[in-house]
Scaffold this motif. Sequence first.
Motif, PDB file in Angstrom:
ATOM      1  N   SER A 271      55.051  83.131   2.434  1.00  5.15           N
ATOM      2  CA  SER A 271      55.560  81.764   2.450  1.00  5.15           C
ATOM      3  C   SER A 271      55.302  81.108   1.104  1.00  5.15           C
ATOM      4  O   SER A 271      54.417  81.529   0.357  1.00  5.15           O
ATOM      5  CB  SER A 271      54.926  80.932   3.572  1.00  5.15           C
ATOM      6  N   ALA A 272      56.093  80.078   0.820  1.00  4.81           N
ATOM      7  CA  ALA A 272      55.898  79.267  -0.384  1.00  4.81           C
ATOM      8  C   ALA A 272      56.470  77.892  -0.104  1.00  4.81           C
ATOM      9  O   ALA A 272      57.583  77.779   0.406  1.00  4.81           O
ATOM     10  CB  ALA A 272      56.591  79.902  -1.586  1.00  4.81           C
ATOM     11  N   ASP A 273      55.692  76.868  -0.409  1.00 11.14           N
ATOM     12  CA  ASP A 273      56.190  75.509  -0.234  1.00 11.14           C
ATOM     13  C   ASP A 273      55.445  74.561  -1.157  1.00 11.14           C
ATOM     14  O   ASP A 273      54.410  74.901  -1.713  1.00 11.14           O
ATOM     15  CB  ASP A 273      56.090  75.046   1.224  1.00 11.14           C
ATOM     16  N   ARG A 274      56.016  73.358  -1.320  1.00  9.10           N
ATOM     17  CA  ARG A 274      55.385  72.325  -2.137  1.00  9.10           C
ATOM     18  C   ARG A 274      54.421  71.537  -1.274  1.00  9.10           C
ATOM     19  O   ARG A 274      54.763  71.116  -0.167  1.00  9.10           O
ATOM     20  CB  ARG A 274      56.440  71.370  -2.717  1.00  9.10           C
ATOM     21  N   GLU A 275      53.227  71.322  -1.789  1.00  9.19           N
ATOM     22  CA  GLU A 275      52.251  70.483  -1.093  1.00  9.19           C
ATOM     23  C   GLU A 275      52.721  69.043  -1.171  1.00  9.19           C
ATOM     24  O   GLU A 275      53.131  68.571  -2.227  1.00  9.19           O
ATOM     25  CB  GLU A 275      50.871  70.627  -1.750  1.00  9.19           C
ATOM     26  N   ASP A 276      52.685  68.339  -0.051  1.00 13.86           N
ATOM     27  CA  ASP A 276      53.197  66.972  -0.068  1.00 13.86           C
ATOM     28  C   ASP A 276      52.131  65.899   0.064  1.00 13.86           C
ATOM     29  O   ASP A 276      52.444  64.710   0.067  1.00 13.86           O
ATOM     30  CB  ASP A 276      54.289  66.772   0.988  1.00 13.86           C
ATOM     31  N   ASP A 277      50.866  66.285   0.143  1.00 19.70           N
ATOM     32  CA  ASP A 277      49.829  65.255   0.174  1.00 19.70           C
ATOM     33  C   ASP A 277      48.514  65.823  -0.353  1.00 19.70           C
ATOM     34  O   ASP A 277      48.403  67.006  -0.644  1.00 19.70           O
ATOM     35  CB  ASP A 277      49.647  64.687   1.589  1.00 19.70           C
ATOM     36  N   GLY A 278      47.531  64.941  -0.477  1.00 19.37           N
ATOM     37  CA  GLY A 278      46.213  65.367  -0.928  1.00 19.37           C
ATOM     38  C   GLY A 278      46.140  65.576  -2.422  1.00 19.37           C
ATOM     39  O   GLY A 278      47.055  65.219  -3.182  1.00 19.37           O
ATOM     40  N   GLN A 279      45.063  66.177  -2.837  1.00 16.13           N
ATOM     41  CA  GLN A 279      44.801  66.392  -4.256  1.00 16.13           C
ATOM     42  C   GLN A 279      45.825  67.309  -4.912  1.00 16.13           C
ATOM     43  O   GLN A 279      46.166  67.153  -6.065  1.00 16.13           O
ATOM     44  CB  GLN A 279      43.393  66.972  -4.429  1.00 16.13           C
ATOM     45  N   GLY A 280      46.342  68.264  -4.170  1.00 11.76           N
ATOM     46  CA  GLY A 280      47.296  69.220  -4.736  1.00 11.76           C
ATOM     47  C   GLY A 280      48.748  68.835  -4.543  1.00 11.76           C
ATOM     48  O   GLY A 280      49.634  69.677  -4.667  1.00 11.76           O
ATOM     49  N   ALA A 281      49.024  67.570  -4.236  1.00 10.44           N
ATOM     50  CA  ALA A 281      50.407  67.137  -3.975  1.00 10.44           C
ATOM     51  C   ALA A 281      51.315  67.522  -5.133  1.00 10.44           C
ATOM     52  O   ALA A 281      50.992  67.310  -6.300  1.00 10.44           O
ATOM     53  CB  ALA A 281      50.458  65.631  -3.755  1.00 10.44           C
ATOM     54  N   GLY A 282      52.444  68.132  -4.790  1.00  9.81           N
ATOM     55  CA  GLY A 282      53.428  68.539  -5.777  1.00  9.81           C
ATOM     56  C   GLY A 282      53.299  69.981  -6.227  1.00  9.81           C
ATOM     57  O   GLY A 282      54.244  70.563  -6.756  1.00  9.81           O
ATOM     58  N   THR A 283      52.128  70.586  -6.033  1.00  7.60           N
ATOM     59  CA  THR A 283      51.952  71.974  -6.455  1.00  7.60           C
ATOM     60  C   THR A 283      52.592  72.913  -5.436  1.00  7.60           C
ATOM     61  O   THR A 283      52.800  72.560  -4.274  1.00  7.60           O
ATOM     62  CB  THR A 283      50.457  72.342  -6.591  1.00  7.60           C
ATOM     63  N   TRP A 284      52.920  74.104  -5.904  1.00  4.21           N
ATOM     64  CA  TRP A 284      53.415  75.139  -5.005  1.00  4.21           C
ATOM     65  C   TRP A 284      52.223  75.837  -4.366  1.00  4.21           C
ATOM     66  O   TRP A 284      51.245  76.146  -5.044  1.00  4.21           O
ATOM     67  CB  TRP A 284      54.226  76.183  -5.771  1.00  4.21           C
ATOM     68  N   GLN A 285      52.302  76.089  -3.072  1.00  7.04           N
ATOM     69  CA  GLN A 285      51.320  76.945  -2.422  1.00  7.04           C
ATOM     70  C   GLN A 285      52.053  78.172  -1.921  1.00  7.04           C
ATOM     71  O   GLN A 285      53.004  78.063  -1.143  1.00  7.04           O
ATOM     72  CB  GLN A 285      50.601  76.263  -1.267  1.00  7.04           C
ATOM     73  N   VAL A 286      51.597  79.319  -2.377  1.00  8.02           N
ATOM     74  CA  VAL A 286      52.196  80.590  -1.989  1.00  8.02           C
ATOM     75  C   VAL A 286      51.164  81.373  -1.195  1.00  8.02           C
ATOM     76  O   VAL A 286      50.035  81.577  -1.662  1.00  8.02           O
ATOM     77  CB  VAL A 286      52.635  81.402  -3.236  1.00  8.02           C
ATOM     78  N   ASP A 287      51.530  81.782   0.021  1.00 15.53           N
ATOM     79  CA  ASP A 287      50.634  82.588   0.843  1.00 15.53           C
ATOM     80  C   ASP A 287      50.956  84.056   0.609  1.00 15.53           C
ATOM     81  O   ASP A 287      52.106  84.485   0.791  1.00 15.53           O
ATOM     82  CB  ASP A 287      50.796  82.242   2.319  1.00 15.53           C
ATOM     83  N   VAL A 288      49.929  84.788   0.200  1.00 12.52           N
ATOM     84  CA  VAL A 288      50.076  86.203  -0.123  1.00 12.52           C
ATOM     85  C   VAL A 288      49.173  87.010   0.797  1.00 12.52           C
ATOM     86  O   VAL A 288      47.991  86.687   0.959  1.00 12.52           O
ATOM     87  CB  VAL A 288      49.688  86.472  -1.602  1.00 12.52           C
ATOM     88  N   VAL A 289      49.734  88.058   1.397  1.00 12.55           N
ATOM     89  CA  VAL A 289      48.963  88.940   2.272  1.00 12.55           C
ATOM     90  C   VAL A 289      48.767  90.278   1.565  1.00 12.55           C
ATOM     91  O   VAL A 289      49.724  90.892   1.098  1.00 12.55           O
ATOM     92  CB  VAL A 289      49.678  89.151   3.624  1.00 12.55           C
ATOM     93  N   LYS A 290      47.518  90.703   1.500  1.00  7.09           N
ATOM     94  CA  LYS A 290      47.203  92.009   0.917  1.00  7.09           C
ATOM     95  C   LYS A 290      47.400  93.099   1.972  1.00  7.09           C
ATOM     96  O   LYS A 290      47.543  92.801   3.167  1.00  7.09           O
ATOM     97  CB  LYS A 290      45.775  92.007   0.384  1.00  7.09           C
ATOM     98  N   ALA A 291      47.382  94.352   1.554  1.00  5.29           N
ATOM     99  CA  ALA A 291      47.658  95.474   2.446  1.00  5.29           C
ATOM    100  C   ALA A 291      46.684  95.542   3.622  1.00  5.29           C
ATOM    101  O   ALA A 291      47.045  96.014   4.705  1.00  5.29           O
ATOM    102  CB  ALA A 291      47.630  96.783   1.670  1.00  5.29           C
TER     103      ALA A 291
END
Length: 199
Positions: free
Chosen positions: A82-102
């Motif tokens: 998944s990847a989305d823009r944070e819309d609140d808090g300290q990281g508002a506006g940054t992209w958060q990308v969820d990465v799963v390892k093997a």
Amino acid sequence: MKRKLVTAVAAASVLLGGGAAVAFADGDSSTGAAQAPAAEARTAARAGDAEKATTASKTGAKTGVTEAIAAALAHTPGTAVSADREDDGQGAGTWQVDVVKADGAEYAVTVSPDTGKVLGAHRDTDDDGDDDGRADLAALKGTTVDAREAVRAVAAKGTVNDVDLDDDAGAGVWSVDTAGGGEWLVDARTGEVTQDLDD
């Protein structure tokens, strides 16, 4: 006579702004093949700029979702789920990308929307302290369309704000949201795009 020809050809290449004539004067017949990848790279760069504009222009970000995913995977190798823009808090506006390892470990990677650089990453666990990444990997088993390709499949429909595995639509389906409220489903096996009418 040969020196005059080389000089004339070099002068012509300067006037034309290209280096092909100099290479031909030196007798390098492989220059045409060497220049083809360079032309392809320029074309790809222009295409990348168009995609970047499509996925970032309306959000004010310089870094689109596909660039954010690429940066996250370079920092934390695995499968982006998944990847989305944070819309609140300290990281508002940054992209958060969820990465799963093997091994199923899931990491949240934060990417700057301005520079495309990774700002940080941490292991992400559910309320019980367990990783739930194995279920995401199982849902993507045997598929060929990753998160970035799902974004590209939908990019013509609007600025992409979010891409995520859709648990409700069944295994191997990406949910992609575009600016203006458009919601799309992308089959991770075929790349087929359909509008999500359930939301």
